[in-house]
Design a protein around this motif. Structure first.
Motif, mmCIF file in Angstrom:
data_model
loop_
_atom_site.group_PDB
_atom_site.id
_atom_site.type_symbol
_atom_site.label_atom_id
_atom_site.label_comp_id
_atom_site.label_asym_id
_atom_site.label_seq_id
_atom_site.Cartn_x
_atom_site.Cartn_y
_atom_site.Cartn_z
ATOM 1 N N LEU A 1 0.811 -1.208 0.000
ATOM 2 C CA LEU A 1 0.000 0.000 0.000
ATOM 3 C C LEU A 1 0.851 1.267 0.000
ATOM 4 O O LEU A 1 0.410 2.319 -0.480
ATOM 5 C CB LEU A 1 -0.920 0.018 1.219
ATOM 6 C CG LEU A 1 -2.069 -0.988 1.224
ATOM 7 C CD1 LEU A 1 -2.813 -0.922 2.547
ATOM 8 C CD2 LEU A 1 -3.029 -0.735 0.071
ATOM 9 N N ALA A 2 2.059 1.190 0.525
ATOM 10 C CA ALA A 2 2.864 2.393 0.715
ATOM 11 C C ALA A 2 3.519 2.887 -0.572
ATOM 12 O O ALA A 2 3.676 4.096 -0.767
ATOM 13 C CB ALA A 2 3.940 2.146 1.769
ATOM 14 N N LYS A 3 3.891 1.984 -1.466
ATOM 15 C CA LYS A 3 4.615 2.405 -2.669
ATOM 16 C C LYS A 3 4.392 1.389 -3.789
ATOM 17 O O LYS A 3 4.101 0.215 -3.538
ATOM 18 C CB LYS A 3 6.103 2.528 -2.370
ATOM 19 C CG LYS A 3 6.747 1.259 -1.829
ATOM 20 C CD LYS A 3 8.186 1.499 -1.427
ATOM 21 C CE LYS A 3 8.830 0.235 -0.835
ATOM 22 N NZ LYS A 3 10.233 0.477 -0.438
ATOM 23 N N PRO A 4 4.535 1.828 -5.043
ATOM 24 C CA PRO A 4 4.353 0.903 -6.170
ATOM 25 C C PRO A 4 5.404 -0.198 -6.136
ATOM 26 O O PRO A 4 6.553 0.021 -5.742
ATOM 27 C CB PRO A 4 4.524 1.800 -7.401
ATOM 28 C CG PRO A 4 4.349 3.203 -6.898
ATOM 29 C CD PRO A 4 4.815 3.209 -5.486
ATOM 30 N N TYR A 5 5.003 -1.390 -6.575
ATOM 31 C CA TYR A 5 5.949 -2.500 -6.629
ATOM 32 C C TYR A 5 6.975 -2.223 -7.713
ATOM 33 O O TYR A 5 6.672 -1.629 -8.756
ATOM 34 C CB TYR A 5 5.210 -3.812 -6.902
ATOM 35 C CG TYR A 5 6.057 -5.039 -6.676
ATOM 36 C CD1 TYR A 5 6.465 -5.387 -5.398
ATOM 37 C CD2 TYR A 5 6.469 -5.822 -7.752
ATOM 38 C CE1 TYR A 5 7.250 -6.501 -5.187
ATOM 39 C CE2 TYR A 5 7.251 -6.947 -7.557
ATOM 40 C CZ TYR A 5 7.649 -7.280 -6.259
ATOM 41 O OH TYR A 5 8.434 -8.392 -6.053
ATOM 42 N N ALA A 6 8.218 -2.660 -7.477
ATOM 43 C CA ALA A 6 9.324 -2.298 -8.365
ATOM 44 C C ALA A 6 9.129 -2.800 -9.788
ATOM 45 O O ALA A 6 9.398 -2.092 -10.755
ATOM 46 C CB ALA A 6 10.639 -2.833 -7.788
ATOM 47 N N SER A 7 8.641 -4.035 -9.945
ATOM 48 C CA SER A 7 8.435 -4.598 -11.280
ATOM 49 C C SER A 7 6.967 -4.462 -11.669
ATOM 50 O O SER A 7 6.186 -3.831 -10.971
ATOM 51 C CB SER A 7 8.881 -6.061 -11.309
ATOM 52 O OG SER A 7 8.069 -6.851 -10.463
ATOM 53 N N ASP A 8 6.616 -5.050 -12.784
ATOM 54 C CA ASP A 8 5.236 -4.953 -13.280
ATOM 55 C C ASP A 8 4.671 -6.367 -13.451
ATOM 56 O O ASP A 8 4.513 -6.841 -14.574
ATOM 57 C CB ASP A 8 5.220 -4.191 -14.603
ATOM 58 C CG ASP A 8 3.811 -3.801 -15.022
ATOM 59 O OD1 ASP A 8 2.914 -3.848 -14.161
ATOM 60 O OD2 ASP A 8 3.613 -3.463 -16.204
ATOM 61 N N PRO A 9 4.354 -7.051 -12.335
ATOM 62 C CA PRO A 9 3.893 -8.445 -12.427
ATOM 63 C C PRO A 9 2.531 -8.553 -13.100
ATOM 64 O O PRO A 9 1.680 -7.673 -12.947
ATOM 65 C CB PRO A 9 3.822 -8.886 -10.963
ATOM 66 C CG PRO A 9 3.598 -7.623 -10.206
ATOM 67 C CD PRO A 9 4.334 -6.556 -10.950
ATOM 68 N N ALA A 10 2.333 -9.645 -13.817
ATOM 69 C CA ALA A 10 1.052 -9.869 -14.482
ATOM 70 C C ALA A 10 0.056 -10.551 -13.555
ATOM 71 O O ALA A 10 -1.160 -10.355 -13.693
ATOM 72 C CB ALA A 10 1.257 -10.708 -15.742
ATOM 73 N N ARG A 11 0.563 -11.369 -12.626
ATOM 74 C CA ARG A 11 -0.320 -12.100 -11.711
ATOM 75 C C ARG A 11 0.196 -11.923 -10.282
ATOM 76 O O ARG A 11 1.387 -12.093 -10.009
ATOM 77 C CB ARG A 11 -0.367 -13.594 -12.066
ATOM 78 C CG ARG A 11 -0.894 -13.875 -13.469
ATOM 79 C CD ARG A 11 -0.949 -15.376 -13.736
ATOM 80 N NE ARG A 11 -1.986 -16.021 -12.939
ATOM 81 C CZ ARG A 11 -3.256 -16.139 -13.314
ATOM 82 N NH1 ARG A 11 -3.644 -15.646 -14.483
ATOM 83 N NH2 ARG A 11 -4.134 -16.747 -12.542
ATOM 84 N N VAL A 12 -0.727 -11.593 -9.390
ATOM 85 C CA VAL A 12 -0.389 -11.343 -7.993
ATOM 86 C C VAL A 12 -1.375 -12.091 -7.103
ATOM 87 O O VAL A 12 -2.582 -12.142 -7.404
ATOM 88 C CB VAL A 12 -0.454 -9.827 -7.679
ATOM 89 C CG1 VAL A 12 -0.295 -9.585 -6.180
ATOM 90 C CG2 VAL A 12 0.606 -9.070 -8.455
ATOM 91 N N ALA A 13 -0.892 -12.678 -6.018
ATOM 92 C CA ALA A 13 -1.751 -13.326 -5.027
ATOM 93 C C ALA A 13 -1.588 -12.601 -3.695
ATOM 94 O O ALA A 13 -0.469 -12.377 -3.240
ATOM 95 C CB ALA A 13 -1.394 -14.803 -4.877
ATOM 96 N N ILE A 14 -2.721 -12.235 -3.096
ATOM 97 C CA ILE A 14 -2.716 -11.458 -1.850
ATOM 98 C C ILE A 14 -3.469 -12.232 -0.778
ATOM 99 O O ILE A 14 -4.585 -12.706 -1.016
ATOM 100 C CB ILE A 14 -3.372 -10.082 -2.055
ATOM 101 C CG1 ILE A 14 -2.681 -9.304 -3.178
ATOM 102 C CG2 ILE A 14 -3.349 -9.278 -0.768
ATOM 103 C CD1 ILE A 14 -3.357 -7.987 -3.521
#
Length: 516
Positions: free
Chosen positions: A360-373
């Motif tokens: 939530l604090a900052k954008p993720y460094a890479s640009d993943p296509a699939r994320v699991a939370i």
């Protein structure tokens, strides 16, 4: 009489509390148990023990002494608080706050909500005004179910106020009333366990908080209040905290948590705050005035992430609740490129991981296509922001249980949503075809960025010939609440206003009176 005298003697120097109860009972008024507890600031358990030994005259749920007890009363009320003498001059403000509190959303037990009385929030505002110079000052309310923000802004319009809260209902209500009354009060959504909103960090001169009454809750809320101070030398934090006169060890734990943050207790006003409820602690709480030291900020940085999610006294995130098990596995199908939240260590061991707070604090460094939370019990309110915090094509969110009240309308501009048990699948939609849709999508796709800036740039691209100054003015007129805020910290009530405001910005006249 002997039994009553024995109770008073057993109480020692704290016997003034019992004498106060007897004085109130014998003054001719009819009392309910709740009113008697609140007025005397004595725990329900102690009051009930005393009531069992006296002869009462009853009328329904109300009661009083049949006749005064000579020699056992005379305790009188507690010493006046530092602003009690100012309260009669603000009867109109107390009346307005009574009306606002009566119409406010009801408290949620899982968030340890207990409503303060109208004169309590007015006295908080009076103390701030009497103790500090508020003209041009900034006040941060770290949680504000009590509406201290509105009372302070009405008493002193020269103070700027920011409210940070997890309860969307409270944020919507405060926003509505501030707009109606023309008050300089802005609202921000946050689960403080996941961080303080960026626009509230290092922003305030003063902070006030009435947090969950656990050492973990006190430590977390006060730490976030410290993070919100811009004035590191003269900033102050006002903290409401109460414990029963029977349990001083609980107060010791809380004061130890404050000591670990290297805060100075400049003052503690006993029983300053009064509540409708919380009878176990006498429907009252002390008011602390805390001053940070140069050692406070390193202590906060070292401890704030260690408070954990269990900070409340009720619900799935109470300190007594068992921690929810982490998801056993990710969903079937292509493996996620990033795991966010708490997942088993042996699950996809080589897959990069991120904490919920970091996500939530900052954008993720890479640009993943699939994320699991993985979202544990009690943090479900963060779900919309966790989804907006990524630009992945497919996001799988695993909750502790089946989702309730999934905000599909809020997310429909970005995702198509499906639910399987306790798992939510969010698939990113194709780019919109309309100018309105493209601006809205650009704003939501850049959720970590300043909303007004992203909106302004998208508007310039959509309207040929519009200057930055003109675009900024249009956004400011249509959505004054959009300044200096990110999508992730904007309350849901404001996010729901965003599509209509974006549509209006496409045809709104510029400073010269022309749409283009």
């Amino acid at each position: 009489m002997e039994a009553i005298a024995a109770l008073i003697a057993q109480a020692g120097v704290d016997g003034r509390r019992l004498r106060t109860v007897l004085t109130l009972l014998g003054d001719g008024r009819w009392w309910t148990l709740a009113d008697l507890v609140r007025e005397s600031a004595t725990s329900r358990r102690t009051v009930e023990a005393l009531l069992r030994e006296v002869e009462l005259e009853r009328s329904g749920e109300r009661f009083r002494l049949r006749e005064p007890l000579i020699g056992l009363t005379g305790g009188g009320l507690a010493p006046a608080d530092p602003v009690a003498h100012l309260l009669p001059g603000h009867a109109g403000l107390v009346a307005r706050m009574e009306e606002l509190i009566a119409k406010a959303p009801r408290g949620r037990q899982a968030l340890d909500h207990v409503a303060a009385t109208a004169d309590t929030v007015v006295r908080r505002a009076l103390l701030l005004d009497a103790r500090f110079w508020l003209e041009g000052a900034r006040l941060l309310c770290v949680g504000d179910h009590d509406l201290t923000s509105l009372a302070t802004a009405m008493l002193h319009p020269g103070v700027e106020v920011t409210v940070v809260d997890i309860d969307e209902r409270i944020l919507a209500y405060i926003s509505e009333q501030a707009d109606r009354l023309g008050l300089a009060v802005r609202t921000r959504w946050a689960d403080l366990r996941l961080g303080l909103p960026a626009s509230a960090q290092s922003w305030a001169d003063l902070a006030v908080t009435d947090p969950p009454y656990t050492p973990e809750g006190i430590g977390l809320f006060v730490s976030r209040a410290v993070e919100g101070l811009r004035d590191r030398e003269r900033g102050r934090i006002l903290l409401a905290y109460g414990a029963s006169e029977r349990t001083p060890a609980l107060a010791l734990k809380v004061q130890h948590a404050l000591s670990q943050l290297n805060l100075v207790n400049e003052a503690i006003y006993p029983d300053f705050n009064r509540y409708f409820g919380a009878e176990a602690i006498g429907s009252a709480a002390d008011l602390y005035i805390l001053r940070p030291t140069t050692k406070t900020w390193p202590a906060v940085a070292a401890r704030v992430d260690g408070f954990g999610a269990a900070i409340y006294t009720h619900g799935p995130q109470s300190i007594e609740s068992a921690p929810a098990p982490a998801p056993a596995s990710a969903a079937a199908g292509p493996a996620p490129e990033v795991l966010v939240g708490e997942w088993p260590k042996d699950l996809l061991a080589k897959t990069p991981r991120a904490r919920l707070a970091t996500w939530l604090a900052k954008p993720y460094a890479s640009d993943p296509a699939r994320v699991a939370i993985a979202v544990p019990a009690g943090l479900e309110a963060a779900l919309p922001r966790l989804l907006l915090a990524t630009r992945a094509q497919h996001v799988q969110v695993t909750l502790a249980g089946p989702p309730k009240d999934l905000p599909t309308e809020l997310l429909s501009a970005v995702y198509g949503l499906t639910v399987e048990g306790r798992t939510v699948h969010a698939v990113r939609l194709p780019p919109p075809a309309t100018a309105e849709g493209r601006i809205l999508r650009r704003v939501l796709d850049n959720a970590h960025g300043k909303l007004a800036n992203t909106w302004r740039e998208a508007l310039i691209k959509a309207r040929d010939g519009l200057t930055k100054k003109q675009a900024r003015a249009i956004v400011g007129r249509l959505a004054p609440w959009a300044d200096d805020v990110t999508v992730l910290e904007l309350p849901a009530c404001r996010l729901q206003q965003l599509p209509a405001a974006v549509a209006a910005s496409l045809t709104a006249p510029d400073a010269a009176g022309s749409p283009d």
